[in-house]
Design an enzyme around this catalytic site. Sequence first.
Site, mmCIF file in Angstrom:
data_model
loop_
_atom_site.group_PDB
_atom_site.id
_atom_site.type_symbol
_atom_site.label_atom_id
_atom_site.label_comp_id
_atom_site.label_asym_id
_atom_site.label_seq_id
_atom_site.Cartn_x
_atom_site.Cartn_y
_atom_site.Cartn_z
ATOM 1 C CG HIS A 298 102.144 -47.720 2.707
ATOM 2 N ND1 HIS A 298 101.505 -46.623 2.204
ATOM 3 C CD2 HIS A 298 102.740 -48.314 1.654
ATOM 4 C CE1 HIS A 298 101.694 -46.562 0.883
ATOM 5 N NE2 HIS A 298 102.456 -47.575 0.526
ATOM 6 C CB CYS B 297 103.820 -52.083 -3.429
ATOM 7 S SG CYS B 297 102.869 -50.596 -3.068
ATOM 8 N NE ARG C 295 100.451 -49.784 -5.397
ATOM 9 C CZ ARG C 295 101.297 -48.909 -5.918
ATOM 10 N NH1 ARG C 295 100.909 -47.683 -6.179
ATOM 11 N NH2 ARG C 295 102.534 -49.239 -6.198
ATOM 12 C CB CYS D 288 104.044 -53.111 3.372
ATOM 13 S SG CYS D 288 103.952 -54.601 2.365
#
Lengths: 206, 157, 268, 103
Positions: free
Chosen positions: C181, C229, C225, C177
Amino acid sequence: MTLSSRVAIFALSAIVAGCATSVDEGEIAAKATAALKGSFRPSGQAGLDRLDQDETQRVCSAVAGKVPPKEIAAKIEQTNLATVRYPADGKLLGDWKNGEKIAQEGRGMQFSDSPGGPVGANCYACHQLSPTELSFGTIGPSLYRYGKQRGNGVDVQRYTFAKIYNSEAFTACSNMPRFGHKGILSEQQIKDLTALLLDSASPVNQ
Amino acid sequence: MINRRRRKVLKSGGSAALLGVFAAAGWVGPAEAQSQWNKTAFDSHGLPETMKALGAGDPTPSKDVVFFQTPEIAENGAVVPIGITSNLPKTESIAILIEKNPNILAAVFDLPAGTEATVSTRVKMAQSSNIHALVKADGRYYVATKEVKVTLGGCGG
Amino acid sequence: MMVLRAALALAAMAIAPALFAQGSTADEIAKYRAALRDGNPAELWEVRGEALWKQKRGPKQVTLGGCDLGLGAGVVKGAYAQLPRYFADADRVMDLETRLVWCMVQLQGYTEADAKKNPFGSGNEKKSDLEALTAYITSEARGAPMKVALSHPKEVEAYRIGEKLFFFRGGTHDFACATCHGEDGKRIRLQDLPNLMTAEGAQKAYTSWPAYRVSQGELRTFEWRLYDCFRQQRFPELVFGSDAAIALTMYLARNANGAPYDGPAIKR
Amino acid sequence: MSDPMKIRASVVGDVTEVKVLMSHEMETGQRKDAQGQTVPAWFIQNVVVSHNGKTVLAAQWGTAVSKNPFLSFKFKGGAKGDKVSISWTDNRGDKRTDEAVIA
C-alpha cells in the site's frame, strides 16, 4: 554474515533512522515497538518471534518506503548475497509444471495455515507470468517472456535462482520475500520456479 | 410476533393440505399454498436432463432474451449478479441455468400477468461457465446464453 | 525509418494481446462491482445493529442510548467520521469498536471479556453484535466528511506510532503495510491496491469500510481489515482493540480526512 | 431465529420496482467444515411476493442462489402506500414473511 559487516549495517541503520527526525523520534520509535509487542498474540505457527526484525528488515523499515542511500543499499545487497546457497548438484532448473503450481499457490506460513500444509510462492499476486492467467498483480514487473528475453545460459539461471532465494541480494529493500533465505520455499521449489521462468516449454515463454 | 406464530404452526403442520387450509383462512397467500419446488429439475446434472425436467426440451435460441447487469468476468464466484429480461410476448417464466455447476438449475421465476419480464438476482458459480437464460413464453421455450468467467481471489486466501 | 517503424509495429503487436486482456479484464471487473452496489447485504447488519443499539441489554438492562461516541451522549449521526479520537473518561485514543466495548462495559455492565468475545462473526450460528453495531453506527455517518482531529497529544502520538507501524517489516516474508500500500496504481492479483500514504488512496480505502465481503458472505469492520492484513503478512494475530490496531486506524483515518465517508460498502 | 428482510418498493408511473435482501446462509450441501464434515444443505426453496393479496412473483430457488440473497423485479398496478408482502420458505421448513410499504 561477518561480525564486522553486521556492525556496519547496524551503524548505517542508526544513521538512516536519524535522517528525518524531530527531537522525540526515538521516543516514538520506542513506543511503536512497545505497542507492537503488546498488540499481537501467538497463533498457530506464527509466534511472537516473527516481530523480531533482522538487520535488513530494520534498515528497510527505517527508510519508510524510500530507496536507501547507495552505500547502505550496497551493504544490504552484499550481506544478503552471502546467504544464497546454490544447489549442491549444480542443477538449477527443475520442473516448470510444478513451478506453475507453486506460483499459483498463495497459502503457507499464515497463522491460519496448517503447519504441514502447502507452502507456495504466490508469484501471480505480484507478477504476470503465463499469459493464460488473467488474475495477476502488478506490484512486481511482468515476467511474461522472462526466459525468451534473457536466454537460458548458466549466468541467467544462477541469477534467477539467487533472486528467488534472496531478492535483497540484488535490490535492497525489495518488496519481494526472501524465499530461500527465510525458509519459505525448499531448494527444489526454487528450482521449479527457475524452470517456470526459463524453460523454453514453459507457458511463460510462449 | 405474527411471523413467529405462523412459523410454529407451519412447523407442526407442514403438509400441503394444511397450507391449503391456511390459505382458505387467509393466513397465507394463495400462491404460497400453491408454490411447489421442482425437485427433479433442481437435482438434475446434465444440461439436456435439466432442460427435460423443466419441460423445455430443446429451446429455441432467441435474441429477445437479454442479459443485463451480468458481467463477463466475476471477481468472485460466490456472488455473480445476473439480470435477465425477456422481450417475448406472454412471458410466463424465466429460469437461470449454470452449465458447469454441480446442479445446473439455479432459479425459476414465475411471472404472473402484470409482472414485467425482468428479474435480477445473484448466483454462485463453481467455475467459469456458460449461463443459460431459459424463458417460457406463450407455452414455448426460448434460450439465450452468456459466458461468465470467474477469477481467483487475492493473496493467501 | 520504414524498417524501424515496421519493427516497432511488430513489437507493439507482440505485446498487444497481454495489454488488451488486462484492459478488458479491468473494465469487466468494474462492471461486476457496479452491479453489486445496488442491494448491499451490509444493510442486513445495519438493521440488526440499530435494533441492538436501541435494545435494553446486559446485566444493567439499559440501551446504548447514553453512549458517547465523541459528539455527546447518544449522538450517532456522523460520529464515525470523527473517529478515532481521545476520550477523557477512558484517558485513551479509541476507535469505534473499542468505544463500543467501553460503552457496553460502562453502561450495560458487561465484562470487557464478554463485550469483545466475538468481534468477527461467522455465519448464522455465530453472529457478531459488535459487527452489527459497527454497521449501524457507520451507516449513520454516510456522506459526512472525514474529520479526524490531531488536537490532543495522545492523538498525535497515536498517529505517529501508526505511521511507524505502517512501515514495519517483519515476519517470514518481510512484509509491511507499505509493501502493498505504498505505491500508486498497483494491484494484487486483480485487486486494486490503494496507496494509503496519499490522501486520495487513504480516502478511497478507509471510507469504504466496513464492507460486506462477498467472498465470505460477512460484513467486516476496519479492525477486521487490519487483523486479516497482518494474517496475510504472516504476522502473529493482531489483538482486537489493541494499541497497534488503534494507532494504525488513526494513521489511516486521519490520512483520509476531507473525503465523504461512504460505507458500509460491498467488496469482493 | 431469522433476521428481517430489507425490502424497498417504489413506484414510478404505474410500475413498482421491488428490491429485497434476505438474511440466509444458502448452504450448498457441498462445503466441508474445518473438521472435514459436509455441511448439510440449507437454502431458501420458495419465494412469494404478493401485492394486495395477489401474487406478483413466485420463485423456486436452488442452492446456487448466493448467500444473503438479493432479488429485484417490477410489476404493474402498485400505488404509493400499498403493502408488498414477501415470504420465503427454506428446505428445513423455516419460513419468514416481511412487509414493506410502496414509496
